[in-house]
Design a protein around this motif. Structure first.
Motif, PDB file in Angstrom:
ATOM      1  N   ARG A  38       0.616  -1.305   0.055  1.00 33.16           N
ATOM      2  CA  ARG A  38       0.081  -0.010  -0.125  1.00 33.16           C
ATOM      3  C   ARG A  38       0.839   1.393   0.175  1.00 33.16           C
ATOM      4  O   ARG A  38       1.890   1.251   0.241  1.00 33.16           O
ATOM      5  CB  ARG A  38      -0.688  -0.122   0.850  1.00 33.16           C
ATOM      6  CG  ARG A  38      -0.679   0.225   3.046  1.00 33.16           C
ATOM      7  CD  ARG A  38      -1.252  -0.345   3.240  1.00 33.16           C
ATOM      8  NE  ARG A  38      -1.182   0.018   4.667  1.00 33.16           N
ATOM      9  CZ  ARG A  38      -1.437  -0.203   6.140  1.00 33.16           C
ATOM     10  NH1 ARG A  38      -2.598  -0.356   5.770  1.00 33.16           N
ATOM     11  NH2 ARG A  38      -1.059   0.263   7.590  1.00 33.16           N
ATOM     12  N   GLN A  39       0.547   2.288  -0.254  1.00 36.23           N
ATOM     13  CA  GLN A  39       0.930   3.855  -0.535  1.00 36.23           C
ATOM     14  C   GLN A  39      -0.302   4.416  -0.371  1.00 36.23           C
ATOM     15  O   GLN A  39      -0.774   4.213  -0.823  1.00 36.23           O
ATOM     16  CB  GLN A  39       1.746   3.880  -1.272  1.00 36.23           C
ATOM     17  CG  GLN A  39       2.554   4.882  -2.250  1.00 36.23           C
ATOM     18  CD  GLN A  39       3.579   4.433  -3.836  1.00 36.23           C
ATOM     19  OE1 GLN A  39       2.254   4.479  -4.299  1.00 36.23           O
ATOM     20  NE2 GLN A  39       4.414   5.046  -3.986  1.00 36.23           N
ATOM     21  N   THR A  40       0.739   6.035   0.530  1.00 30.38           N
ATOM     22  CA  THR A  40      -0.314   7.011   0.551  1.00 30.38           C
ATOM     23  C   THR A  40       0.636   7.797  -0.427  1.00 30.38           C
ATOM     24  O   THR A  40       1.654   7.585  -0.709  1.00 30.38           O
ATOM     25  CB  THR A  40      -0.333   7.264   1.950  1.00 30.38           C
ATOM     26  OG1 THR A  40       0.950   7.336   2.908  1.00 30.38           O
ATOM     27  CG2 THR A  40      -0.873   6.526   2.727  1.00 30.38           C
ATOM     28  N   GLU A  88      -5.894   4.993   9.254  1.00 34.26           N
ATOM     29  CA  GLU A  88      -4.729   4.393   8.459  1.00 34.26           C
ATOM     30  C   GLU A  88      -4.643   3.283   7.999  1.00 34.26           C
ATOM     31  O   GLU A  88      -3.120   3.398   7.011  1.00 34.26           O
ATOM     32  CB  GLU A  88      -3.912   4.624   9.904  1.00 34.26           C
ATOM     33  CG  GLU A  88      -4.249   4.035  10.738  1.00 34.26           C
ATOM     34  CD  GLU A  88      -5.258   4.154  12.038  1.00 34.26           C
ATOM     35  OE1 GLU A  88      -5.739   5.025  12.109  1.00 34.26           O
ATOM     36  OE2 GLU A  88      -4.047   3.621  13.050  1.00 34.26           O
ATOM     37  N   THR A  90      -6.068   4.038   5.139  1.00 33.11           N
ATOM     38  CA  THR A  90      -6.497   4.451   3.995  1.00 33.11           C
ATOM     39  C   THR A  90      -5.285   4.080   2.824  1.00 33.11           C
ATOM     40  O   THR A  90      -4.182   5.091   3.611  1.00 33.11           O
ATOM     41  CB  THR A  90      -6.909   5.854   4.082  1.00 33.11           C
ATOM     42  OG1 THR A  90      -8.403   5.642   4.449  1.00 33.11           O
ATOM     43  CG2 THR A  90      -7.121   6.982   2.747  1.00 33.11           C
ATOM     44  N   ALA A  91      -5.624   4.335   1.764  1.00 35.65           N
ATOM     45  CA  ALA A  91      -4.142   3.672   0.449  1.00 35.65           C
ATOM     46  C   ALA A  91      -5.289   3.504  -0.686  1.00 35.65           C
ATOM     47  O   ALA A  91      -5.347   3.185  -0.083  1.00 35.65           O
ATOM     48  CB  ALA A  91      -2.623   3.508   1.344  1.00 35.65           C
ATOM     49  N   GLN A 114      -7.824   1.844  -4.494  1.00 29.87           N
ATOM     50  CA  GLN A 114      -7.802   2.564  -3.424  1.00 29.87           C
ATOM     51  C   GLN A 114      -8.604   2.243  -2.217  1.00 29.87           C
ATOM     52  O   GLN A 114     -10.054   2.051  -2.757  1.00 29.87           O
ATOM     53  CB  GLN A 114      -8.505   4.343  -3.680  1.00 29.87           C
ATOM     54  CG  GLN A 114      -8.959   5.049  -2.897  1.00 29.87           C
ATOM     55  CD  GLN A 114      -7.166   5.457  -2.632  1.00 29.87           C
ATOM     56  OE1 GLN A 114      -6.881   6.127  -3.269  1.00 29.87           O
ATOM     57  NE2 GLN A 114      -7.156   6.237  -0.865  1.00 29.87           N
ATOM     58  N   THR A 116     -10.058   3.418   1.549  1.00 28.59           N
ATOM     59  CA  THR A 116     -10.761   5.104   2.511  1.00 28.59           C
ATOM     60  C   THR A 116     -11.097   4.340   3.195  1.00 28.59           C
ATOM     61  O   THR A 116     -12.476   4.198   3.366  1.00 28.59           O
ATOM     62  CB  THR A 116     -11.383   5.971   1.205  1.00 28.59           C
ATOM     63  OG1 THR A 116     -10.603   6.300   0.016  1.00 28.59           O
ATOM     64  CG2 THR A 116     -11.061   7.427   1.982  1.00 28.59           C
TER      65      THR A 116
END
Length: 119
Positions: A38-40, A88, A90-91, A114, A116
């Motif tokens: 995962r990536q933000t 947290e 979310t990513a 995505q 969320t």
């Protein structure tokens, strides 16, 4: 070349659940190690969970006890069951396939989905 297609992302409230799926276009899917990352925005892509070709699993500390990775070799699919979701988490979640051989490895990535977590 292996195509990976993720699905299952979306908007969920804190404490909720989602299941991500990743379908691979390979007739030797069973030989691949599969993983979810995962990536933000502005951050590196981090490992969430992985499952080897033999079925061994590994998880990031932040998701242990909440997420479960599994694979169905008959369907060329890897899943990520996510429970007790937190904001947290979310990513953008990416699926990765790795085929190891004597001299190195081949790696393939999906396009991302995505997730969320918000009330």
């Amino acid at each position: 070349q292996v195509q990976l297609v993720e699905s299952g992302g979306g908007l969920v409230q804190p404490g909720g659940s989602l299941r991500l799926s990743c379908v691979a276009s390979s007739n030797v899917f069973r030989r691949y190690a599969m993983a979810w990352y995962r990536q933000t925005p502005g951050n590196q892509r981090d490992l969430v969970a992985e499952v080897t070709s033999s079925g061994s699993t590994n998880y990031a500390d932040s998701v242990k006890g909440r997420f479960t990775i599994s694979r169905d070799n008959g369907k060329n699919t890897v899943y990520l069951q996510m429970n007790s979701l937190k904001p947290e988490d979310t990513a953008v979640y990416y699926c990765k396939a790795t085929l190891w051989f004597g001299g190195g490895s081949y790696e393939y990535w999906g396009q991302g989905t995505q997730v969320t977590v918000s009330s």
